[in-house]
Design a protein around this motif. Structure first.
Motif, short mmCIF file in Angstrom:
data_model
loop_
_atom_site.label_atom_id
_atom_site.label_comp_id
_atom_site.label_asym_id
_atom_site.label_seq_id
_atom_site.Cartn_x
_atom_site.Cartn_y
_atom_site.Cartn_z
N ALA A 60 0.84 -1.20 0.00
CA ALA A 60 0.00 0.00 0.00
C ALA A 60 0.87 1.25 0.00
CB ALA A 60 -0.91 0.02 1.22
N THR A 61 0.35 2.28 -0.61
CA THR A 61 0.98 3.59 -0.59
C THR A 61 0.32 4.40 0.52
OG1 THR A 61 1.38 3.51 -2.97
CG2 THR A 61 1.42 5.69 -1.92
N LEU A 62 1.13 4.91 1.43
CA LEU A 62 0.61 5.69 2.54
C LEU A 62 0.63 7.17 2.18
CD1 LEU A 62 2.44 4.01 5.55
CD2 LEU A 62 0.14 3.57 4.74
N HIS A 63 -0.48 7.85 2.44
CA HIS A 63 -0.54 9.29 2.28
C HIS A 63 0.57 9.88 3.16
CE1 HIS A 63 -1.97 13.38 2.91
NE2 HIS A 63 -2.68 13.23 1.80
N PRO A 64 1.26 10.91 2.71
CA PRO A 64 2.35 11.48 3.52
C PRO A 64 1.94 11.86 4.95
CG PRO A 64 2.41 12.39 1.31
CD PRO A 64 1.16 11.56 1.42
N GLU A 65 0.72 12.35 5.12
CA GLU A 65 0.25 12.72 6.45
C GLU A 65 0.11 11.48 7.34
OE1 GLU A 65 -3.29 15.45 8.43
OE2 GLU A 65 -3.44 14.89 6.33
N VAL A 66 -0.32 10.38 6.76
CA VAL A 66 -0.46 9.12 7.51
C VAL A 66 0.92 8.60 7.89
CG1 VAL A 66 -1.19 6.70 7.35
CG2 VAL A 66 -2.67 8.52 6.46
N ARG A 67 1.84 8.59 6.94
CA ARG A 67 3.21 8.12 7.21
C ARG A 67 3.86 8.96 8.30
NH1 ARG A 67 6.66 4.71 5.11
NH2 ARG A 67 5.45 4.30 3.24
N GLN A 68 3.68 10.27 8.25
CA GLN A 68 4.26 11.16 9.25
C GLN A 68 3.66 10.89 10.64
OE1 GLN A 68 3.92 15.32 8.40
NE2 GLN A 68 5.13 15.91 10.15
N ALA A 69 2.34 10.71 10.70
CA ALA A 69 1.69 10.45 11.99
C ALA A 69 2.19 9.14 12.59
CB ALA A 69 0.18 10.42 11.81
N ILE A 70 2.34 8.14 11.76
CA ILE A 70 2.87 6.85 12.24
C ILE A 70 4.29 7.04 12.77
CG2 ILE A 70 3.67 4.56 11.52
CD1 ILE A 70 1.22 4.49 9.61
N SER A 71 5.12 7.73 12.00
CA SER A 71 6.52 7.92 12.38
C SER A 71 6.69 8.76 13.63
CB SER A 71 7.29 8.58 11.23
OG SER A 71 7.33 7.73 10.13
N HIS A 72 5.88 9.80 13.77
CA HIS A 72 6.07 10.75 14.87
C HIS A 72 5.31 10.40 16.14
CE1 HIS A 72 7.40 14.12 11.92
NE2 HIS A 72 8.30 13.19 12.07
N THR A 73 4.25 9.59 16.03
CA THR A 73 3.44 9.29 17.21
C THR A 73 3.38 7.81 17.53
OG1 THR A 73 2.09 11.24 16.74
CG2 THR A 73 1.18 9.64 18.30
N LEU A 74 2.96 6.99 16.57
CA LEU A 74 2.79 5.57 16.86
C LEU A 74 4.11 4.85 17.13
CD1 LEU A 74 0.00 4.10 14.54
CD2 LEU A 74 -0.06 4.49 17.00
N LEU A 75 5.08 5.02 16.26
CA LEU A 75 6.34 4.28 16.45
C LEU A 75 7.03 4.63 17.77
CD1 LEU A 75 7.77 4.17 12.82
CD2 LEU A 75 6.67 2.34 14.10
N PRO A 76 7.18 5.91 18.12
CA PRO A 76 7.80 6.20 19.42
C PRO A 76 7.01 5.62 20.60
CG PRO A 76 7.79 8.17 18.06
CD PRO A 76 6.96 7.14 17.36
N ALA A 77 5.68 5.70 20.54
CA ALA A 77 4.87 5.15 21.64
C ALA A 77 5.02 3.64 21.72
CB ALA A 77 3.41 5.53 21.44
N LEU A 78 5.08 2.97 20.58
CA LEU A 78 5.24 1.52 20.58
C LEU A 78 6.63 1.12 21.08
CD1 LEU A 78 3.40 0.64 17.26
CD2 LEU A 78 2.58 0.27 19.61
N CYS A 79 7.65 1.90 20.74
CA CYS A 79 8.99 1.62 21.26
C CYS A 79 9.02 1.80 22.77
CB CYS A 79 10.01 2.54 20.60
SG CYS A 79 10.35 2.11 18.89
N ASN A 80 8.39 2.85 23.26
CA ASN A 80 8.34 3.07 24.70
C ASN A 80 7.58 1.96 25.40
OD1 ASN A 80 9.81 5.44 24.57
ND2 ASN A 80 8.00 6.74 24.47
N ALA A 81 6.49 1.49 24.81
CA ALA A 81 5.71 0.40 25.39
C ALA A 81 6.53 -0.88 25.44
CB ALA A 81 4.42 0.17 24.59
N ALA A 82 7.31 -1.13 24.40
CA ALA A 82 8.15 -2.34 24.37
C ALA A 82 9.23 -2.25 25.45
CB ALA A 82 8.79 -2.49 23.00
N GLU A 83 9.78 -1.07 25.66
CA GLU A 83 10.80 -0.91 26.70
C GLU A 83 10.23 -1.15 28.09
OE1 GLU A 83 12.47 2.96 26.12
OE2 GLU A 83 13.44 2.39 24.24
N ARG A 84 8.98 -0.72 28.30
CA ARG A 84 8.35 -0.89 29.62
C ARG A 84 8.06 -2.36 29.92
NH1 ARG A 84 5.20 3.71 28.03
NH2 ARG A 84 3.51 2.28 27.52
N THR A 85 7.87 -3.18 28.91
CA THR A 85 7.52 -4.58 29.15
C THR A 85 8.76 -5.46 29.31
OG1 THR A 85 7.35 -5.07 26.78
CG2 THR A 85 5.34 -4.40 27.94
N HIS A 86 9.94 -4.90 29.06
CA HIS A 86 11.17 -5.71 29.22
C HIS A 86 11.89 -5.38 30.47
CE1 HIS A 86 10.69 -6.25 24.78
NE2 HIS A 86 10.87 -7.48 25.20
#
Length: 86
Positions: A60-86
């Motif tokens: 799939a091709t992601l709209h630039p706004e969608v890609r940016q939101a994933i990169s700036h919000t979802l990915l950092p939050a998911l990385c932080n969540a992974a760190e908390r569970t280890h």
């Protein structure tokens, strides 16, 4: 040969709704990501991680706004969540 799907703001919101989040229509991708990570628990983190992996690794091709939101919000939050569970 069919064209690859295009994930715009509405399609992204539908993907988030499909994993159990209640994201209202007309919500921007950035707002949708902010709502998705509020109260992030281990189960939701797994579901969101799987969704993000599918979206980023798929054809799939992601709209630039969608890609940016994933990169700036979802990915950092998911990385932080992974760190908390280890």
């Amino acid at each position: 040969m069919p064209a690859a799907p295009y994930i715009d703001a509405e399609a992204f919101r539908e993907h988030l709704n499909a994993v159990g989040l209640e994201i209202p229509s007309q919500t921007s991708p950035a707002e949708a990501c902010e709502q998705a990570v509020r109260g992030l628990d281990a189960q939701r983190a797994r579901e969101l991680r799987h969704l993000v992996e599918q979206l980023l690794a798929g054809s799939a091709t992601l709209h630039p706004e969608v890609r940016q939101a994933i990169s700036h919000t979802l990915l950092p939050a998911l990385c932080n969540a992974a760190e908390r569970t280890h």
